[in-house]
Write a protein that holds these residues in place. Sequence first.
Motif, mmCIF file in Angstrom:
data_model
loop_
_atom_site.group_PDB
_atom_site.id
_atom_site.type_symbol
_atom_site.label_atom_id
_atom_site.label_comp_id
_atom_site.label_asym_id
_atom_site.label_seq_id
_atom_site.Cartn_x
_atom_site.Cartn_y
_atom_site.Cartn_z
ATOM 1 N N ARG A 136 -28.987 1.555 -16.257
ATOM 2 C CA ARG A 136 -30.299 2.177 -15.998
ATOM 3 C C ARG A 136 -31.061 1.433 -14.909
ATOM 4 N NH1 ARG A 136 -30.373 2.465 -21.672
ATOM 5 N NH2 ARG A 136 -31.660 0.579 -21.721
ATOM 6 N N GLU A 137 -30.973 0.123 -14.913
ATOM 7 C CA GLU A 137 -31.745 -0.683 -13.961
ATOM 8 C C GLU A 137 -31.184 -0.614 -12.544
ATOM 9 O OE1 GLU A 137 -33.064 -5.370 -13.277
ATOM 10 O OE2 GLU A 137 -32.129 -4.732 -15.160
ATOM 11 N N ASN A 138 -29.840 -0.490 -12.417
ATOM 12 C CA ASN A 138 -29.214 -0.659 -11.108
ATOM 13 C C ASN A 138 -28.572 0.583 -10.523
ATOM 14 O OD1 ASN A 138 -29.741 -3.499 -10.875
ATOM 15 N ND2 ASN A 138 -28.151 -3.849 -12.397
ATOM 16 N N PHE A 139 -28.502 1.672 -11.273
ATOM 17 C CA PHE A 139 -27.819 2.860 -10.766
ATOM 18 C C PHE A 139 -28.401 3.288 -9.413
ATOM 19 C CE2 PHE A 139 -27.759 7.503 -10.295
ATOM 20 C CZ PHE A 139 -26.392 7.682 -10.166
ATOM 21 N N ASP A 140 -27.528 3.445 -8.437
ATOM 22 C CA ASP A 140 -27.848 3.799 -7.052
ATOM 23 C C ASP A 140 -28.881 2.870 -6.422
ATOM 24 O OD1 ASP A 140 -27.149 5.374 -4.848
ATOM 25 O OD2 ASP A 140 -29.018 6.481 -5.002
ATOM 26 N N ARG A 141 -28.956 1.656 -6.926
ATOM 27 C CA ARG A 141 -29.802 0.629 -6.301
ATOM 28 C C ARG A 141 -28.959 -0.584 -5.900
ATOM 29 N NH1 ARG A 141 -32.923 2.284 -10.767
ATOM 30 N NH2 ARG A 141 -34.850 3.396 -10.195
ATOM 31 N N MET A 142 -28.190 -1.087 -6.869
ATOM 32 C CA MET A 142 -27.366 -2.265 -6.637
ATOM 33 C C MET A 142 -26.001 -2.066 -7.281
ATOM 34 S SD MET A 142 -30.120 -5.318 -7.403
ATOM 35 C CE MET A 142 -28.892 -6.562 -7.000
ATOM 36 N N SER A 143 -24.993 -2.781 -6.792
ATOM 37 C CA SER A 143 -23.660 -2.695 -7.375
ATOM 38 C C SER A 143 -23.632 -3.384 -8.742
ATOM 39 C CB SER A 143 -22.627 -3.340 -6.450
ATOM 40 O OG SER A 143 -22.895 -4.722 -6.273
ATOM 41 N N PHE A 144 -22.771 -2.902 -9.618
ATOM 42 C CA PHE A 144 -22.553 -3.552 -10.917
ATOM 43 C C PHE A 144 -21.182 -3.156 -11.436
ATOM 44 C CE2 PHE A 144 -24.903 0.388 -11.759
ATOM 45 C CZ PHE A 144 -24.128 1.012 -12.727
ATOM 46 N N ALA A 167 -18.156 14.296 -15.912
ATOM 47 C CA ALA A 167 -19.068 14.585 -17.023
ATOM 48 C C ALA A 167 -19.534 13.299 -17.689
ATOM 49 C CB ALA A 167 -18.381 15.495 -18.038
ATOM 50 N N GLU A 168 -18.643 12.329 -17.834
ATOM 51 C CA GLU A 168 -19.029 11.050 -18.446
ATOM 52 C C GLU A 168 -20.083 10.332 -17.610
ATOM 53 O OE1 GLU A 168 -16.328 8.199 -19.793
ATOM 54 O OE2 GLU A 168 -15.180 9.580 -21.059
ATOM 55 N N ILE A 169 -19.890 10.322 -16.307
ATOM 56 C CA ILE A 169 -20.848 9.634 -15.442
ATOM 57 C C ILE A 169 -22.202 10.329 -15.475
ATOM 58 C CG2 ILE A 169 -21.384 9.139 -13.030
ATOM 59 C CD1 ILE A 169 -18.452 8.384 -12.686
ATOM 60 N N LYS A 170 -22.207 11.646 -15.430
ATOM 61 C CA LYS A 170 -23.478 12.374 -15.519
ATOM 62 C C LYS A 170 -24.179 12.069 -16.831
ATOM 63 C CE LYS A 170 -22.172 16.371 -12.696
ATOM 64 N NZ LYS A 170 -21.841 17.807 -12.744
ATOM 65 N N ASP A 171 -23.407 11.974 -17.903
ATOM 66 C CA ASP A 171 -23.993 11.675 -19.205
ATOM 67 C C ASP A 171 -24.601 10.278 -19.220
ATOM 68 O OD1 ASP A 171 -24.357 12.397 -22.093
ATOM 69 O OD2 ASP A 171 -23.056 10.662 -22.373
ATOM 70 N N MET A 172 -23.937 9.306 -18.566
ATOM 71 C CA MET A 172 -24.470 7.945 -18.508
ATOM 72 C C MET A 172 -25.741 7.886 -17.672
ATOM 73 S SD MET A 172 -21.224 5.308 -18.321
ATOM 74 C CE MET A 172 -20.490 6.005 -16.861
ATOM 75 N N VAL A 173 -25.773 8.659 -16.582
ATOM 76 C CA VAL A 173 -26.960 8.657 -15.726
ATOM 77 C C VAL A 173 -28.129 9.327 -16.431
ATOM 78 C CG1 VAL A 173 -27.933 9.443 -13.535
ATOM 79 C CG2 VAL A 173 -25.575 8.620 -13.619
#
Length: 315
Positions: A27-35, A123-129
Amino acid sequence: MEMSTVPAVHDATLPDKWIEANSSVFRENFDRMSFEVSHHLALHPLFQLPQLMELAERTLKTRPSDLYYDMGNVAPGQKWKDTGRVFSPLKALRQLEDSSAWFIFRSTQRDPAYTELYRHAIAEIKDMVGGGIESKISREDIIIFVTSPKRVTAYHIDRECNFILQIHGKKDLHVFDREDRQVLPEEELERYWSVDHNAPNYRPELQNRARSYKLVPGNGVHVPVNCPHWLQNDDNISVTLSVNFQFIDSMRADVYRANHYLRRLGINPSPPGRSSLRDRAKVMAFSIANALTPLRTDPLSTEPLSQARRSEGRK
């Protein structure tokens, strides 16, 4: 040296959830920083070399532009245009151990054998986002990379939001902060979005600013849009899956494009996000001149710029 053989398994032996990530980090880093993330796809039968050879044969027959490859020794700062080919893609793939080749299987979901894998993974990635991400996406894709031992994937940035999942072999991934203007100057972003996917330049003296990851079967890394990165394969054949999508929002990209042409007129433009009024004015002005802009493509995208601009605003 051969890629370690893994007994073929049926999809049913895979767990229901394929991709795992720390929820707070996500939640903190999605499309902001790599993890880093983990996954359970290393045993999937569709990623074994015999299946990938069959995929290559089908792709060359039905969608030849979706199979890219090049060959030879590559340095981190080398440009796509400076790579070459010695012999045919199927021969290079059969002799992967010695051909120093890099393969990109684009839009693999278009192959019926891989369609369900794509649906499950995206679908899994969309669910996580979460958060209504579906309405913000213009284009989705899965890409398979197959790489010869010790091969380098040159420094570059992408227009996609990526989840890079390592399937076979080991490699090092180096990801830079897209907000570091010494690493990625505004001028390079402007050229990238306007006329040249080769615009970002690798600066070896800034390598220590990268965040480095050891990719091994079962782990992966989220790479946000436009984060510079490059990869060094270990002394092994590597198979990597990219699950990615592009966002609908075209304003930021069009501001970069407008800034590129303003800079050519001797103006020092303000970056996107400084003034919403100026950004909207630039986008409006750019849309008028859009049809006059040169076309270009790169190995990671067969889509010309003018077509890409149209598709950014459409789902």
